[in-house]
Design an enzyme around this catalytic site. Structure first.
Site, mmCIF file in Angstrom:
data_model
loop_
_atom_site.group_PDB
_atom_site.id
_atom_site.type_symbol
_atom_site.label_atom_id
_atom_site.label_comp_id
_atom_site.label_asym_id
_atom_site.label_seq_id
_atom_site.Cartn_x
_atom_site.Cartn_y
_atom_site.Cartn_z
ATOM 1 C CE LYS A 52 -3.138 -2.373 2.995
ATOM 2 N NZ LYS A 52 -3.636 -2.299 4.335
ATOM 3 C CG ASP A 112 14.509 -1.893 5.453
ATOM 4 O OD1 ASP A 112 15.602 -1.399 5.693
ATOM 5 O OD2 ASP A 112 13.827 -2.498 6.377
ATOM 6 C CB VAL A 162 10.986 6.559 8.366
ATOM 7 C CG1 VAL A 162 12.316 7.136 8.578
ATOM 8 C CG2 VAL A 162 11.079 5.676 6.914
HETATM 9 P P1 IMP Z 1 12.515 -4.680 2.241
HETATM 10 O O1 IMP Z 1 12.234 -5.632 1.448
HETATM 11 O O2 IMP Z 1 13.311 -4.760 3.420
HETATM 12 O O3 IMP Z 1 13.423 -3.791 1.281
HETATM 13 O O4 IMP Z 1 11.175 -3.897 2.559
HETATM 14 C C1 IMP Z 1 10.502 -3.422 1.757
HETATM 15 C C2 IMP Z 1 9.295 -2.913 2.498
HETATM 16 O O5 IMP Z 1 8.949 -2.884 3.747
HETATM 17 C C3 IMP Z 1 8.510 -1.581 2.069
HETATM 18 O O6 IMP Z 1 7.973 -1.455 0.783
HETATM 19 C C4 IMP Z 1 7.864 -0.946 3.437
HETATM 20 O O7 IMP Z 1 6.628 -1.541 3.050
HETATM 21 C C5 IMP Z 1 8.334 -1.808 4.422
HETATM 22 N N1 IMP Z 1 9.414 -0.956 5.516
HETATM 23 C C6 IMP Z 1 10.756 -1.186 5.195
HETATM 24 N N2 IMP Z 1 11.298 -0.189 5.992
HETATM 25 C C7 IMP Z 1 10.403 0.522 6.660
HETATM 26 C C8 IMP Z 1 10.202 1.805 7.404
HETATM 27 O O8 IMP Z 1 11.176 2.543 8.029
HETATM 28 N N3 IMP Z 1 8.909 2.050 7.961
HETATM 29 C C9 IMP Z 1 7.678 1.473 7.239
HETATM 30 N N4 IMP Z 1 7.968 0.433 6.455
HETATM 31 C C10 IMP Z 1 8.931 0.030 5.962
#
Ligand code: IMP
Length: 184
Positions: A52, A112, A162
């Site tokens: 979302k 992230d 964040v």
């Molecule tokens: P990744 O797979 O670790 O790159 O994370 C991707 C998803 O994790 C993003 O699309 C977010 O929905 C969620 N996410 C990662 N870090 C944060 C944060 O600091 N705040 C809120 N959602 C996060």
């Protein structure tokens, strides 16, 4: 910081600070819109909003595009309502568009660990798009576990959790016009 940002800070005392103000976000999104418009002069890209979290970014970004484009939506989950990535990506809602031979721009809120976008790119590549690029509001580069090529990045941020501008904590605070850090 705008009056609006301050109003939200007053309303939500658990926000420690504004990391990126709404003005900074809007300015940067306009720059990214110009860049994308330049890069896709000879194409009609499909912007895929990853739900979302990317909905405010998609809405603002598309209004800054001067080239024809289409939008579509996809929902994947990798977090379980908390603050840690599970590393497992589940497709919750798939695209309606056929992306074969199309230029695709994945529109994300944050990169992230990179696990979500990396898995998603692998999956979408099996549908034979002409190209796939990634646009994200923020890049938490230091938390990266997978090296993913990112093309349009709003801001690089430190390894903090964040909220705001689409980013949630337990499904809340996506509505904030800025990106902020919660009090510990
Ligand atoms: P990744 O797979 O670790 O790159 O994370 C991707 C998803 O994790 C993003 O699309 C977010 O929905 C969620 N996410 C990662 N870090 C944060 C944060 O600091 N705040 C809120 N959602 C996060």
């Amino acid at each position: 910081m705008t009056f609006d940002d301050q109003e939200y800070l007053n309303r939500y005392p658990f926000i420690d600070k504004v990391l990126i103000s709404s003005e900074e976000i809007q300015l940067r999104v306009r720059q990214l819109g110009n860049e994308i418009s330049n890069d896709y002069k000879d194409s009609v890209p499909i912007l895929v909003c990853i739900l979302k979290g990317a909905y405010p970014f998609l809405a603002d970004l598309t209004r800054c595009l001067s080239v024809d484009h289409e939008v579509d939506f996809m929902a994947v989950s990798s977090y379980d309502g908390g603050t840690q990535s599970t590393g497992v990506v589940k497709i919750e809602k798939d695209l309606k568009s056929n992306i074969t031979n199309r230029d695709v721009i994945l529109v994300e809120d944050i990169i992230d660990t990179g696990l979500t976008i990396d898995n998603l790119i692998d999956l979408l590549k099996t549908r034979n798009p002409r190209s796939i690029r990634v646009a994200a509001v923020v890049d938490k580069k230091i938390a990266r576990k997978k090296d993913v090529p990112l093309h349009y990045i709003g801001f690089e941020i430190p390894n903090e959790f964040v909220i705001g501008y689409g980013l949630d904590y337990d499904e809340k605070y996506r509505n904030l016009p800025f990106i902020g850090i919660m009090k510990a």
